[in-house]
Design a protein around this motif. Sequence first.
Motif, PDB file in Angstrom:
ATOM      1  N   THR A   4       0.825  -1.211   0.000  1.00 22.98           N
ATOM      2  CA  THR A   4       0.000   0.000   0.000  1.00 22.98           C
ATOM      3  C   THR A   4       0.856   1.257   0.000  1.00 22.98           C
ATOM      4  O   THR A   4       0.534   2.250  -0.673  1.00 22.98           O
ATOM      5  N   LEU A   5       1.942   1.237   0.754  1.00 23.57           N
ATOM      6  CA  LEU A   5       2.818   2.404   0.828  1.00 23.57           C
ATOM      7  C   LEU A   5       3.452   2.695  -0.525  1.00 23.57           C
ATOM      8  O   LEU A   5       3.464   3.850  -0.991  1.00 23.57           O
TER       9      LEU A   5
ATOM     10  N   PHE B  12       1.898   6.528  11.410  1.00 22.19           N
ATOM     11  CA  PHE B  12       0.660   5.942  11.918  1.00 22.19           C
ATOM     12  C   PHE B  12       0.818   4.444  12.182  1.00 22.19           C
ATOM     13  O   PHE B  12       0.320   3.918  13.180  1.00 22.19           O
ATOM     14  N   ILE B  13       1.510   3.761  11.265  1.00 20.15           N
ATOM     15  CA  ILE B  13       1.708   2.320  11.451  1.00 20.15           C
ATOM     16  C   ILE B  13       2.512   2.050  12.713  1.00 20.15           C
ATOM     17  O   ILE B  13       2.168   1.179  13.524  1.00 20.15           O
ATOM     18  N   THR B  14       3.598   2.801  12.896  1.00 20.40           N
ATOM     19  CA  THR B  14       4.453   2.599  14.062  1.00 20.40           C
ATOM     20  C   THR B  14       3.745   2.988  15.349  1.00 20.40           C
ATOM     21  O   THR B  14       3.921   2.343  16.397  1.00 20.40           O
ATOM     22  N   ALA B  15       2.908   4.016  15.276  1.00 19.11           N
ATOM     23  CA  ALA B  15       2.142   4.406  16.462  1.00 19.11           C
ATOM     24  C   ALA B  15       1.199   3.294  16.886  1.00 19.11           C
ATOM     25  O   ALA B  15       0.990   3.051  18.088  1.00 19.11           O
TER      26      ALA B  15
ATOM     27  N   VAL C 190     -12.988  13.626   0.115  1.00 20.97           N
ATOM     28  CA  VAL C 190     -13.899  12.502   0.327  1.00 20.97           C
ATOM     29  C   VAL C 190     -13.187  11.180   0.052  1.00 20.97           C
ATOM     30  O   VAL C 190     -13.382  10.191   0.762  1.00 20.97           O
ATOM     31  N   GLY C 191     -12.311  11.160  -0.970  1.00 21.73           N
ATOM     32  CA  GLY C 191     -11.591   9.942  -1.309  1.00 21.73           C
ATOM     33  C   GLY C 191     -10.686   9.467  -0.191  1.00 21.73           C
ATOM     34  O   GLY C 191     -10.562   8.267   0.064  1.00 21.73           O
ATOM     35  N   VAL C 192     -10.019  10.414   0.500  1.00 19.30           N
ATOM     36  CA  VAL C 192      -9.162  10.044   1.630  1.00 19.30           C
ATOM     37  C   VAL C 192      -9.991   9.332   2.694  1.00 19.30           C
ATOM     38  O   VAL C 192      -9.634   8.249   3.180  1.00 19.30           O
TER      39      VAL C 192
ATOM     40  N   LEU D 159      -3.533   4.780   6.028  1.00 20.87           N
ATOM     41  CA  LEU D 159      -3.762   5.374   7.347  1.00 20.87           C
ATOM     42  C   LEU D 159      -4.900   4.681   8.076  1.00 20.87           C
ATOM     43  O   LEU D 159      -4.850   4.500   9.303  1.00 20.87           O
ATOM     44  N   GLY D 160      -5.931   4.272   7.345  1.00 16.39           N
ATOM     45  CA  GLY D 160      -7.073   3.609   7.976  1.00 16.39           C
ATOM     46  C   GLY D 160      -6.701   2.291   8.613  1.00 16.39           C
ATOM     47  O   GLY D 160      -7.156   1.972   9.726  1.00 16.39           O
TER      48      GLY D 160
END
Length: 480
Positions: free
Chosen positions: A87-88, A248-251, A303-305, A437-438
């Motif tokens: 994804t990244l 975000f992933i590491t958090a 909206v897409g985000v 991020l989700g």
Amino acid sequence: MSCPEGGITVTRGSQPRSTTEPVRIHREDTEPAERASRNATIALISVCLGFFVIQLDVTIVNVALPAIQREIGGSLAGLQWVVDAYTLALASIMLTAGSTADRIGARKVFVAGLTLFAAGSAACAAAPSLGVLIAARAVQGLGASALLPCSLALLVHQFPDRRRRARALGVWGAMGSLGVALGPLFGGVLVALAGWRSIFLVNVPICALTVILLRRHVTESPLNPDRRADVPGLLLGVISLAGLTAGFITAGQRGWRSPVPAALFAAGLLAAWWFVRAERRRTSPMLPLALFRSRNLSGATGVGVIFNLVLYGSLLCLSLFLQQTRHESALATGLLLLPMSLVVGAGSLASGRLTARFGPRPPMLAGLTLGAAGAAVLATVGSGTSLWLVAGGSVLLGLVSLAMPAMTAAVVSAVGPEHAGVASGILNASRQSGGALGVAVLGALLGGSGHALDLHVPLAVAAAGYLIALGLAWITIRAR
């Protein structure tokens, strides 16, 4: 003097002429139109095939992670990077792919990306260790990053008529939504029948078929050779998106108070600031900031985000909840999510027709409203809740797909054909960034007592997210 003789008209001074000849001539005249229509249909199929397979790979690997760990080892954090590396990479390079498509041609970039994606898939299937698998997943993501914006640019070129284009975008959106939604089901079936490596091997023949169809039936998109490669923008964009996503992933892994996520967030935000400064100064930027003067493009991008942030995060939470809290198998989990998958495809197809008739605003508002309702229902689910309520809530959540082709149509109509590639790159990069991020944010909120996972908090946040997107669409997307 003339007289009819057995269907033949005889006229003085002329040769006999069959009364059926005008019909034959008319049929010959329609052959080019029929050929063009057939080529457009095959072009739609080939573009949608490529889009489907790269969207499928966003979620298909989730149910295979335990089997991967059993065979080649790795920690939980390592398995998460198997998902996030794809994804990244997919989100980081998409803007460059969109501007490159505008410069050298969308079909050429699409074929190159599809070839790279197939090579990455083969490498994933043959990976001897977790590190090699993560690297191969990143290669897959790099190839996929070219397919997303180019597929949209090719459809814009193949379907210049607004109504036919809206219907084609509905089919395109349905295939992409189905790819994401069917990932858990296909993954469960393939892992059960042929092992985890098969989820990657299946991509190779599909990619080969798609390349053949593209070369035979898809014409190249209009070129904009004046655009130049924006290397500083590319590097700063990659650093910014990678820093924020990894933060975000590491958090989610180490906790929000850890210094590592803070450092990653700082690096991402600093790179974003320099990115905007660099893009303002360039004569041929990777991201033309002037495009954001359009309310439709800015609103649809926002909206897409949120759309993908909630959808990807909710799919992860549902899959983990069903397997770890409800103790369902990977295959059973995929089957339980099948109704949602079917509704996602049906909603996207319906959105194409609704957008063609009413414009993008009504289907966007309807889809986001139903998605918020579905997330709210799922937020009430607990370990003892009936599976019928889980299925009903997931079906409502799946109807958010009504918004996807509509937001795509809003972006395409906001810019000219010469910017179709970069505009679609903006939309899809924002959506994939939201998806990354989700998975991190909603996954971090998926907590509970002991080893039980709790949907209450993440799905309540998901419902609030879709309500925010609903308000954004109401304010920014113009009525037809």
